[in-house]
Design a protein around this motif. Structure first.
Motif, PDB file in Angstrom:
ATOM      1  N   UNK A 247       0.818  -1.210   0.000  1.00 37.31           N
ATOM      2  CA  UNK A 247       0.000   0.000   0.000  1.00 37.31           C
ATOM      3  C   UNK A 247       0.856   1.267   0.000  1.00 37.31           C
ATOM      4  N   UNK A 248       2.051   1.176   0.565  1.00 34.97           N
ATOM      5  CA  UNK A 248       2.940   2.336   0.630  1.00 34.97           C
ATOM      6  C   UNK A 248       3.785   2.503  -0.631  1.00 34.97           C
ATOM      7  N   UNK A 249       3.668   1.538  -1.551  1.00 35.59           N
ATOM      8  CA  UNK A 249       4.345   1.708  -2.830  1.00 35.59           C
ATOM      9  C   UNK A 249       5.378   0.661  -3.191  1.00 35.59           C
ATOM     10  N   UNK A 250       5.645  -0.294  -2.301  1.00 33.31           N
ATOM     11  CA  UNK A 250       6.580  -1.368  -2.634  1.00 33.31           C
ATOM     12  C   UNK A 250       5.903  -2.381  -3.553  1.00 33.31           C
ATOM     13  N   UNK A 251       6.699  -3.073  -4.343  1.00 31.63           N
ATOM     14  CA  UNK A 251       6.129  -4.194  -5.091  1.00 31.63           C
ATOM     15  C   UNK A 251       5.786  -5.291  -4.100  1.00 31.63           C
ATOM     16  N   UNK A 252       4.878  -6.189  -4.492  1.00 30.01           N
ATOM     17  CA  UNK A 252       4.491  -7.265  -3.576  1.00 30.01           C
ATOM     18  C   UNK A 252       5.690  -8.136  -3.227  1.00 30.01           C
ATOM     19  N   UNK A 253       6.543  -8.412  -4.199  1.00 30.94           N
ATOM     20  CA  UNK A 253       7.727  -9.243  -3.946  1.00 30.94           C
ATOM     21  C   UNK A 253       8.662  -8.553  -2.957  1.00 30.94           C
ATOM     22  N   UNK A 254       8.931  -7.260  -3.191  1.00 31.06           N
ATOM     23  CA  UNK A 254       9.832  -6.538  -2.294  1.00 31.06           C
ATOM     24  C   UNK A 254       9.250  -6.437  -0.892  1.00 31.06           C
ATOM     25  N   UNK A 255       7.943  -6.227  -0.815  1.00 27.56           N
ATOM     26  CA  UNK A 255       7.301  -6.108   0.486  1.00 27.56           C
ATOM     27  C   UNK A 255       7.378  -7.426   1.253  1.00 27.56           C
ATOM     28  N   UNK A 256       7.157  -8.546   0.582  1.00 32.51           N
ATOM     29  CA  UNK A 256       7.250  -9.848   1.251  1.00 32.51           C
ATOM     30  C   UNK A 256       8.669 -10.115   1.732  1.00 32.51           C
ATOM     31  N   UNK A 257       9.647  -9.793   0.915  1.00 29.96           N
ATOM     32  CA  UNK A 257      11.040 -10.001   1.310  1.00 29.96           C
ATOM     33  C   UNK A 257      11.393  -9.168   2.528  1.00 29.96           C
ATOM     34  N   UNK A 258      10.947  -7.916   2.541  1.00 25.14           N
ATOM     35  CA  UNK A 258      11.223  -7.032   3.669  1.00 25.14           C
ATOM     36  C   UNK A 258      10.625  -7.602   4.952  1.00 25.14           C
ATOM     37  N   UNK A 259       9.373  -8.023   4.886  1.00 20.48           N
ATOM     38  CA  UNK A 259       8.695  -8.543   6.070  1.00 20.48           C
ATOM     39  C   UNK A 259       9.365  -9.808   6.583  1.00 20.48           C
ATOM     40  N   UNK A 260       9.731 -10.703   5.695  1.00 21.50           N
ATOM     41  CA  UNK A 260      10.365 -11.945   6.132  1.00 21.50           C
ATOM     42  C   UNK A 260      11.740 -11.684   6.736  1.00 21.50           C
ATOM     43  N   UNK A 261      12.461 -10.700   6.235  1.00 20.42           N
ATOM     44  CA  UNK A 261      13.741 -10.328   6.842  1.00 20.42           C
ATOM     45  C   UNK A 261      13.530  -9.782   8.248  1.00 20.42           C
ATOM     46  N   UNK A 262      12.489  -8.961   8.416  1.00 22.86           N
ATOM     47  CA  UNK A 262      12.170  -8.412   9.735  1.00 22.86           C
ATOM     48  C   UNK A 262      11.761  -9.521  10.704  1.00 22.86           C
ATOM     49  N   UNK A 263      11.027 -10.492  10.202  1.00 25.54           N
ATOM     50  CA  UNK A 263      10.630 -11.613  11.050  1.00 25.54           C
ATOM     51  C   UNK A 263      11.853 -12.369  11.557  1.00 25.54           C
ATOM     52  N   UNK A 264      12.831 -12.585  10.682  1.00 25.85           N
ATOM     53  CA  UNK A 264      14.024 -13.329  11.091  1.00 25.85           C
ATOM     54  C   UNK A 264      14.807 -12.575  12.161  1.00 25.85           C
ATOM     55  N   UNK A 265      14.825 -11.246  12.085  1.00 30.09           N
ATOM     56  CA  UNK A 265      15.481 -10.446  13.116  1.00 30.09           C
ATOM     57  C   UNK A 265      14.770 -10.641  14.454  1.00 30.09           C
ATOM     58  N   UNK A 266      13.426 -10.538  14.440  1.00 32.30           N
ATOM     59  CA  UNK A 266      12.644 -10.706  15.667  1.00 32.30           C
ATOM     60  C   UNK A 266      12.805 -12.123  16.223  1.00 32.30           C
ATOM     61  N   UNK A 267      12.826 -13.118  15.351  1.00 30.17           N
ATOM     62  CA  UNK A 267      13.004 -14.514  15.793  1.00 30.17           C
ATOM     63  C   UNK A 267      14.356 -14.698  16.475  1.00 30.17           C
ATOM     64  N   UNK A 268      15.394 -14.069  15.924  1.00 25.16           N
ATOM     65  CA  UNK A 268      16.736 -14.208  16.479  1.00 25.16           C
ATOM     66  C   UNK A 268      16.832 -13.594  17.873  1.00 25.16           C
ATOM     67  N   UNK A 269      16.205 -12.429  18.055  1.00 23.48           N
ATOM     68  CA  UNK A 269      16.210 -11.781  19.371  1.00 23.48           C
ATOM     69  C   UNK A 269      15.432 -12.626  20.376  1.00 23.48           C
ATOM     70  N   UNK A 270      14.308 -13.193  19.930  1.00 27.16           N
ATOM     71  CA  UNK A 270      13.496 -14.047  20.795  1.00 27.16           C
ATOM     72  C   UNK A 270      14.296 -15.279  21.222  1.00 27.16           C
ATOM     73  N   UNK A 271      15.013 -15.858  20.286  1.00 26.04           N
ATOM     74  CA  UNK A 271      15.837 -17.034  20.574  1.00 26.04           C
ATOM     75  C   UNK A 271      16.886 -16.713  21.631  1.00 26.04           C
ATOM     76  N   UNK A 272      17.415 -15.521  21.565  1.00 25.48           N
ATOM     77  CA  UNK A 272      18.451 -15.114  22.516  1.00 25.48           C
ATOM     78  C   UNK A 272      17.872 -14.830  23.904  1.00 25.48           C
ATOM     79  N   UNK A 273      16.727 -14.142  23.957  1.00 27.67           N
ATOM     80  CA  UNK A 273      16.167 -13.715  25.243  1.00 27.67           C
ATOM     81  C   UNK A 273      15.259 -14.759  25.897  1.00 27.67           C
ATOM     82  N   UNK A 274      14.563 -15.540  25.091  1.00 25.56           N
ATOM     83  CA  UNK A 274      13.661 -16.599  25.568  1.00 25.56           C
ATOM     84  C   UNK A 274      12.715 -16.110  26.677  1.00 25.56           C
ATOM     85  N   UNK A 275      11.887 -15.108  26.391  1.00 26.99           N
ATOM     86  CA  UNK A 275      11.022 -14.524  27.421  1.00 26.99           C
ATOM     87  C   UNK A 275       9.735 -15.307  27.645  1.00 26.99           C
ATOM     88  N   UNK A 276       9.860 -16.574  28.037  1.00 23.87           N
ATOM     89  CA  UNK A 276       8.678 -17.423  28.228  1.00 23.87           C
ATOM     90  C   UNK A 276       8.411 -17.618  29.713  1.00 23.87           C
TER      91      UNK A 276
END
Length: 262
Positions: free
Chosen positions: A99-128
């Motif tokens: 919606x902000x102007x990225x192509x669908x492919x670029x937007x999906x790639x961006x989101x999945x990269x952000x998810x991997x960053x969040x997953x890595x921090x979660x793996x390190x902190x393990x806030x369960x």
């Protein structure tokens, strides 16, 4: 069968199916932390591309409640973060980028990269953190021969990992993630698969969850009892969130297991 004793009465039970997030572990501790990293990384990535998303949009994206500092303090129990799959969450943010102007492919790639960053921090902190009284209740279930399984909108591997982090994996005969079925909650597929794994009839099963989607899954599967658990939420409207629950409790201290009289 044994007896599950609740504030609203006692029920015969052979097995209990638990949702995971918000039911076995504190939702905000785990997914609030993950979402904060996910959203912060996503917004920064958009800004690096000269794109801007309004801060007022953040809470509506995943169904989260933010304080004045932007930290997540609560969640909509019937919103995307509570009920959706990881694919759902990624699709929601990918749509925003598109919606902000990225192509669908670029937007999906961006989101999945952000998810991997969040997953890595979660793996390190393990806030369960397990919900109050949970382990005592699980021990009581095992003592009385009640079979236990997890049915979660999370992916199976992630669910197994989170249970292991808490030292609770050994309590459960089966862990059923949304990736093991064609349809997730509120459809009955996960409950039916869990019942098959436990060799029990759905009518002999109790489902415990923190969203009405869990309750609707229980009803669709023909479960004997659907219990909504509110946890530590201060939401005054919490009892309206479970219109399909048979019973609503705040914590596991309100549930007990006893022998079924012969």
């Amino acid at each position: 069968m044994s007896k599950l004793m609740t504030p609203q009465g006692s029920y015969s039970v052979s097995a209990i199916l638990f949702d995971k997030d918000g039911t076995l572990l504190e939702f905000v501790s785990l997914w609030g932390s993950w979402s904060e990293y996910f959203l912060a990384t996503y917004i920064k990535s958009l800004e690096e591309r000269g794109l801007m998303m309004l801060g007022t949009q953040l809470s509506s994206l995943l169904g989260t409640v933010h304080n004045v500092h932007g930290s997540i303090t609560d969640y909509d129990r019937n919103g995307p973060l509570a009920m959706g799959t990881m694919e759902d969450l990624c699709a929601i943010l990918s749509w925003q980028g598109y919606q902000l102007g990225l192509s669908w492919a670029e937007s999906m790639e961006l989101v999945h990269n952000c998810r991997h960053v969040a997953d890595a921090v979660l793996e390190q902190n393990r806030p369960v953190l397990p919900l109050s009284g949970l382990q005592y209740f699980l021990d009581d279930c095992v003592k009385h021969g009640i079979k236990l399984a997890v049915v979660t909108a999370d992916e199976t591997a992630a669910a197994e990992k989170h249970l292991s982090w808490m030292g609770l994996r050994h309590y459960f005969t089966a862990v059923i993630g949304t990736d093991l079925v064609s349809r997730g909650k509120p459809f009955p597929d996960m409950a039916h698969l869990a019942c098959k794994a436990l060799s029990v009839d759905p009518s002999q099963v109790v489902v415990i969850g923190d969203t009405n989607g869990d309750m609707r899954m229980a009803k669709a599967a023909g479960a004997g009892v659907a219990i909504g658990i509110t946890g530590t939420s201060n939401n005054t409207e919490i009892y309206r969130i479970f219109p399909d629950a048979d019973i609503i409790v705040q914590s596991y201290e309100q549930l007990r297991i006893g022998a079924n009289p012969q």
